[in-house]
Write a protein that holds these residues in place. Structure first.
Motif, PDB file in Angstrom:
ATOM      1  N   VAL A  33      42.764  30.021  44.022  1.00 30.24           N
ATOM      2  CA  VAL A  33      43.809  29.647  43.065  1.00 30.24           C
ATOM      3  C   VAL A  33      44.802  30.783  42.872  1.00 30.24           C
ATOM      4  CG1 VAL A  33      44.236  29.033  40.653  1.00 30.24           C
ATOM      5  CG2 VAL A  33      42.364  27.946  41.900  1.00 30.24           C
ATOM      6  N   LEU A  34      44.292  31.995  42.744  1.00 29.63           N
ATOM      7  CA  LEU A  34      45.193  33.135  42.528  1.00 29.63           C
ATOM      8  C   LEU A  34      46.090  33.384  43.733  1.00 29.63           C
ATOM      9  CD1 LEU A  34      42.793  35.640  40.706  1.00 29.63           C
ATOM     10  CD2 LEU A  34      44.605  34.234  39.705  1.00 29.63           C
ATOM     11  N   SER A  35      45.494  33.413  44.933  1.00 25.36           N
ATOM     12  CA  SER A  35      46.287  33.701  46.129  1.00 25.36           C
ATOM     13  C   SER A  35      47.271  32.566  46.432  1.00 25.36           C
ATOM     14  CB  SER A  35      45.368  33.931  47.329  1.00 25.36           C
ATOM     15  OG  SER A  35      44.556  32.787  47.557  1.00 25.36           O
ATOM     16  N   SER A  36      46.819  31.325  46.294  1.00 22.27           N
ATOM     17  CA  SER A  36      47.706  30.197  46.562  1.00 22.27           C
ATOM     18  C   SER A  36      48.816  30.110  45.519  1.00 22.27           C
ATOM     19  CB  SER A  36      46.916  28.890  46.576  1.00 22.27           C
ATOM     20  OG  SER A  36      45.880  28.951  47.534  1.00 22.27           O
ATOM     21  N   GLY A  37      48.470  30.349  44.263  1.00 19.54           N
ATOM     22  CA  GLY A  37      49.499  30.349  43.221  1.00 19.54           C
ATOM     23  C   GLY A  37      50.544  31.425  43.454  1.00 19.54           C
ATOM     24  N   THR A  38      50.084  32.594  43.920  1.00 15.45           N
ATOM     25  CA  THR A  38      51.042  33.666  44.235  1.00 15.45           C
ATOM     26  C   THR A  38      51.985  33.249  45.350  1.00 15.45           C
ATOM     27  OG1 THR A  38      49.419  35.330  43.545  1.00 15.45           O
ATOM     28  CG2 THR A  38      51.251  36.069  44.941  1.00 15.45           C
ATOM     29  N   ALA A  39      51.428  32.633  46.393  1.00 15.51           N
ATOM     30  CA  ALA A  39      52.267  32.191  47.508  1.00 15.51           C
ATOM     31  C   ALA A  39      53.286  31.145  47.061  1.00 15.51           C
ATOM     32  CB  ALA A  39      51.386  31.626  48.616  1.00 15.51           C
ATOM     33  N   LEU A  40      52.874  30.183  46.223  1.00 15.80           N
ATOM     34  CA  LEU A  40      53.805  29.158  45.748  1.00 15.80           C
ATOM     35  C   LEU A  40      54.864  29.766  44.840  1.00 15.80           C
ATOM     36  CD1 LEU A  40      51.379  26.178  44.956  1.00 15.80           C
ATOM     37  CD2 LEU A  40      53.069  26.306  46.787  1.00 15.80           C
ATOM     38  N   ALA A  41      54.437  30.716  44.009  1.00 15.25           N
ATOM     39  CA  ALA A  41      55.419  31.361  43.117  1.00 15.25           C
ATOM     40  C   ALA A  41      56.472  32.121  43.912  1.00 15.25           C
ATOM     41  CB  ALA A  41      54.695  32.300  42.164  1.00 15.25           C
ATOM     42  N   LEU A  42      56.044  32.809  44.961  1.00 21.28           N
ATOM     43  CA  LEU A  42      57.009  33.509  45.801  1.00 21.28           C
ATOM     44  C   LEU A  42      57.964  32.529  46.473  1.00 21.28           C
ATOM     45  CD1 LEU A  42      54.760  36.231  47.487  1.00 21.28           C
ATOM     46  CD2 LEU A  42      56.581  36.605  45.815  1.00 21.28           C
ATOM     47  N   ALA A  43      57.410  31.426  46.982  1.00 22.61           N
ATOM     48  CA  ALA A  43      58.260  30.441  47.661  1.00 22.61           C
ATOM     49  C   ALA A  43      59.287  29.847  46.693  1.00 22.61           C
ATOM     50  CB  ALA A  43      57.398  29.346  48.262  1.00 22.61           C
ATOM     51  N   VAL A  44      58.849  29.499  45.473  1.00 20.42           N
ATOM     52  CA  VAL A  44      59.777  28.936  44.486  1.00 20.42           C
ATOM     53  C   VAL A  44      60.824  29.964  44.080  1.00 20.42           C
ATOM     54  CG1 VAL A  44      59.945  28.016  42.145  1.00 20.42           C
ATOM     55  CG2 VAL A  44      58.110  27.245  43.651  1.00 20.42           C
ATOM     56  N   SER A  45      60.427  31.220  43.915  1.00 19.11           N
ATOM     57  CA  SER A  45      61.372  32.274  43.540  1.00 19.11           C
ATOM     58  C   SER A  45      62.456  32.442  44.592  1.00 19.11           C
ATOM     59  CB  SER A  45      60.622  33.589  43.336  1.00 19.11           C
ATOM     60  OG  SER A  45      59.661  33.475  42.319  1.00 19.11           O
ATOM     61  N   VAL A  46      62.036  32.450  45.854  1.00 25.66           N
ATOM     62  CA  VAL A  46      63.026  32.589  46.922  1.00 25.66           C
ATOM     63  C   VAL A  46      63.972  31.391  46.931  1.00 25.66           C
ATOM     64  CG1 VAL A  46      63.310  32.633  49.431  1.00 25.66           C
ATOM     65  CG2 VAL A  46      61.581  34.066  48.342  1.00 25.66           C
ATOM     66  N   MET A  47      63.415  30.200  46.762  1.00 23.18           N
ATOM     67  CA  MET A  47      64.248  29.000  46.783  1.00 23.18           C
ATOM     68  C   MET A  47      65.210  28.970  45.607  1.00 23.18           C
ATOM     69  SD  MET A  47      63.609  27.432  49.507  1.00 23.18           S
ATOM     70  CE  MET A  47      64.511  25.934  49.144  1.00 23.18           C
ATOM     71  N   LEU A  48      64.806  29.476  44.440  1.00 21.38           N
ATOM     72  CA  LEU A  48      65.708  29.521  43.289  1.00 21.38           C
ATOM     73  C   LEU A  48      66.896  30.423  43.572  1.00 21.38           C
ATOM     74  CD1 LEU A  48      63.190  29.659  40.289  1.00 21.38           C
ATOM     75  CD2 LEU A  48      64.804  27.818  40.811  1.00 21.38           C
ATOM     76  N   ILE A  49      66.664  31.482  44.337  1.00 23.19           N
ATOM     77  CA  ILE A  49      67.763  32.393  44.671  1.00 23.19           C
ATOM     78  C   ILE A  49      68.681  31.767  45.707  1.00 23.19           C
ATOM     79  CG2 ILE A  49      68.319  34.640  45.683  1.00 23.19           C
ATOM     80  CD1 ILE A  49      65.674  35.657  44.511  1.00 23.19           C
ATOM     81  N   VAL A  50      68.090  31.088  46.676  1.00 23.70           N
ATOM     82  CA  VAL A  50      68.877  30.548  47.788  1.00 23.70           C
ATOM     83  C   VAL A  50      69.569  29.244  47.414  1.00 23.70           C
ATOM     84  CG1 VAL A  50      68.742  29.655  50.148  1.00 23.70           C
ATOM     85  CG2 VAL A  50      67.413  31.667  49.474  1.00 23.70           C
ATOM     86  N   ASN A  51      68.788  28.300  46.883  1.00 27.52           N
ATOM     87  CA  ASN A  51      69.327  26.964  46.641  1.00 27.52           C
ATOM     88  C   ASN A  51      68.530  26.343  45.507  1.00 27.52           C
ATOM     89  OD1 ASN A  51      69.950  24.176  46.743  1.00 27.52           O
ATOM     90  ND2 ASN A  51      70.533  24.340  48.906  1.00 27.52           N
ATOM     91  N   GLN A  52      69.151  26.251  44.347  1.00 21.33           N
ATOM     92  CA  GLN A  52      68.433  25.731  43.187  1.00 21.33           C
ATOM     93  C   GLN A  52      68.016  24.278  43.386  1.00 21.33           C
ATOM     94  OE1 GLN A  52      70.772  26.412  39.661  1.00 21.33           O
ATOM     95  NE2 GLN A  52      70.407  28.631  39.693  1.00 21.33           N
ATOM     96  N   LYS A  53      68.868  23.490  44.076  1.00 18.71           N
ATOM     97  CA  LYS A  53      68.511  22.092  44.323  1.00 18.71           C
ATOM     98  C   LYS A  53      67.253  22.009  45.184  1.00 18.71           C
ATOM     99  CE  LYS A  53      70.336  17.739  46.109  1.00 18.71           C
ATOM    100  NZ  LYS A  53      69.201  17.523  46.988  1.00 18.71           N
ATOM    101  N   GLN A  54      67.190  22.861  46.234  1.00 22.02           N
ATOM    102  CA  GLN A  54      65.999  22.883  47.074  1.00 22.02           C
ATOM    103  C   GLN A  54      64.783  23.402  46.300  1.00 22.02           C
ATOM    104  OE1 GLN A  54      65.514  21.762  50.106  1.00 22.02           O
ATOM    105  NE2 GLN A  54      67.616  21.035  50.382  1.00 22.02           N
ATOM    106  N   ALA A  55      65.026  24.308  45.357  1.00 24.25           N
ATOM    107  CA  ALA A  55      63.925  24.811  44.537  1.00 24.25           C
ATOM    108  C   ALA A  55      63.328  23.696  43.692  1.00 24.25           C
ATOM    109  CB  ALA A  55      64.409  25.955  43.652  1.00 24.25           C
ATOM    110  N   VAL A  56      64.219  22.844  43.126  1.00 18.84           N
ATOM    111  CA  VAL A  56      63.733  21.709  42.342  1.00 18.84           C
ATOM    112  C   VAL A  56      62.935  20.750  43.237  1.00 18.84           C
ATOM    113  CG1 VAL A  56      64.430  19.703  40.983  1.00 18.84           C
ATOM    114  CG2 VAL A  56      65.565  21.905  40.641  1.00 18.84           C
ATOM    115  N   ASP A  57      63.464  20.527  44.449  1.00 17.35           N
ATOM    116  CA  ASP A  57      62.732  19.658  45.382  1.00 17.35           C
ATOM    117  C   ASP A  57      61.371  20.268  45.724  1.00 17.35           C
ATOM    118  OD1 ASP A  57      64.816  17.892  45.417  1.00 17.35           O
ATOM    119  OD2 ASP A  57      65.746  18.725  47.235  1.00 17.35           O
ATOM    120  N   LEU A  58      61.333  21.598  45.897  1.00 15.59           N
ATOM    121  CA  LEU A  58      60.050  22.251  46.206  1.00 15.59           C
ATOM    122  C   LEU A  58      59.071  22.099  45.059  1.00 15.59           C
ATOM    123  CD1 LEU A  58      58.339  24.021  48.059  1.00 15.59           C
ATOM    124  CD2 LEU A  58      59.407  26.038  47.016  1.00 15.59           C
TER     125      LEU A  58
END
Length: 397
Positions: free
Chosen positions: A109-134
């Motif tokens: 849970v900790l490692s997977s949550g970290t990976a998802l949090a990183l992915a969402v953070s990157v997507m929020l910086i790049v494309n907020q619409k894609q972040a919402v989709d993610l």
């Protein structure tokens, strides 16, 4: 089901299978990147990152966390450059599932949550619409994680069942070996008691016949020689019958506990008479009734061995032996006392006369212990030897 039940880290051909899985995932990623969302089709750098993200799947079983980390490290710049976001999804899901199925749940849970949090953070910086989709499709990632955790628990459950079954099988095998060992020990005791007693009597009677033949050849006592030979023949017939009964146990393919009839206290008269024909003066006293079969058999064998030792090692022509069997206070008391000079074979390493091997005394003690009793044996003050046994009447039947 075999693949699900088996620990993926111990599966056969793991590297080959994971290589094929990585190739399949790469082929899927290429097709999706070419067919869907042409505006975000990868360029050379994107293709490099996308295909490189498939390589860690080859060692996902051996290094699941390292494989997930490598996939995340390669896909973060891929997503940050806003390439096709659907193409690398299978590789990420496979890496997440492997971590969930092989690592501890909290760590997963900790490692997977970290990976998802990183992915969402990157997507929020790049494309907020894609972040919402993610965020909207992250439920699939969570579902994959919990499926992996459930599979891990299921494998542990199956492994526990298999281990219990193997432990039960080992217990049954050990019990079977124990029963075989006990039966072999019982047969060895019976053969020793039978053969030692019979051979001793045959030896004594043969000596009597030889003495009669050599004492006075001119006045040969044919009646005495004939009587001695008849006694020898009768002893041989008795021994042969008892030996046949014992050997039938070895040939019996029925129940494990199938045995011939056990000797009991009614046979003590025959033992005393046999010792008398060997030249001993035997005084037998029996005051017991309703004795359990196992206790009666143990008492019979103890008296048999004690008489054999007394006749063999008594060291006197007019040997006197007193046998007492009395029941009282919840126990059967057996005593065999002789007035000989040879020690009665009472030394476990051999008798004073040099003839004993020590197995007779050991066997008598084993007989007593088999029904929960005790046995003492030793020389008497002055001369003579005594065997004394106490056998609980509540012993094994």
């Amino acid at each position: 089901m075999a693949a699900i039940n088996r620990d993926p880290r111990t599966a056969p051909h793991a590297t080959r299978n994971d290589t094929l899985l990585a190739l399949g995932s790469a082929a899927h990623a290429v097709v999706v990147a070419l067919v869907t969302d042409p505006a975000r089709r990868p360029d050379a750098l994107g293709w490099t990152l996308l295909l490189a993200a498939q390589l860690p799947l080859v060692w996902r079983r051996r290094r699941p966390l390292l494989a997930l980390t490598a996939v995340v490290v390669l896909l973060l710049p891929y997503h940050s450059l806003d390439y096709n976001h659907t193409a690398p999804t299978p590789a990420a899901y496979i890496a997440l599932y492997t971590v969930a199925a092989t690592c501890r749940p909290l760590f997963t849970v900790l490692s997977s949550g970290t990976a998802l949090a990183l992915a969402v953070s990157v997507m929020l910086i790049v494309n907020q619409k894609q972040a919402v989709d993610l965020l909207r499709i992250s439920g699939w990632a969570i579902a994959v994680i919990f499926v992996g955790i459930d599979v891990r628990y299921y494998r542990q459950y199956v492994a526990a069942i298999v281990e219990r079954a193997e432990r039960a099988e080992r217990t049954r095998e050990e019990e079977a070996r124990r029963r075989v060992a006990e039966e072999r020990l019982r047969i060895a005791r019976d053969l020793h008691d039978l053969l030692a007693h019979s051979i001793t009597l045959i030896g004594v009677r043969t000596s009597v016949a030889a003495h009669v033949l050599h004492a006075d050849p001119d006045r040969l006592d044919r009646a005495a020689v004939a009587a001695a030979l008849d006694d020898i023949a009768e002893t041989c017939r008795t021994a042969r019958g008892e030996l046949r009964t014992t050997l039938e146990v070895l040939r019996d393919h029925g129940t494990p506990d199938s045995r011939g009839p056990l000797p009991d206290l009614h046979g003590l008269d025959g033992l005393a008479e046999a010792a008398r024909t060997a030249g001993a003066k035997v005084e037998l006293t029996v005051a017991a009734a309703d004795v359990p079969p196992a206790v009666g058999a143990a008492a019979y064998r103890i008296v048999q061995e004690a008489l054999t030792n007394a006749v063999r090692h008594g060291g006197r022509d007019d040997l006197g032996i007193r046998v007492g069997v009395h029941a009282g206070e919840g126990a059967l008391r057996v005593t065999v006392t002789d007035d000989g000079t040879g020690g009665g074979g009472g030394h476990e390493g051999g008798s004073p006369s040099g003839g004993g091997s020590g197995f007779g005394l050991v066997g008598m003690r084993e007989r007593a212990r088999s029904v929960g009793g005790t046995l003492d044996a030793g020389p008497l003050p002055g001369q003579g030897f005594e065997v004394s046994a106490v056998l609980p009447l509540g012993g094994t039947t």
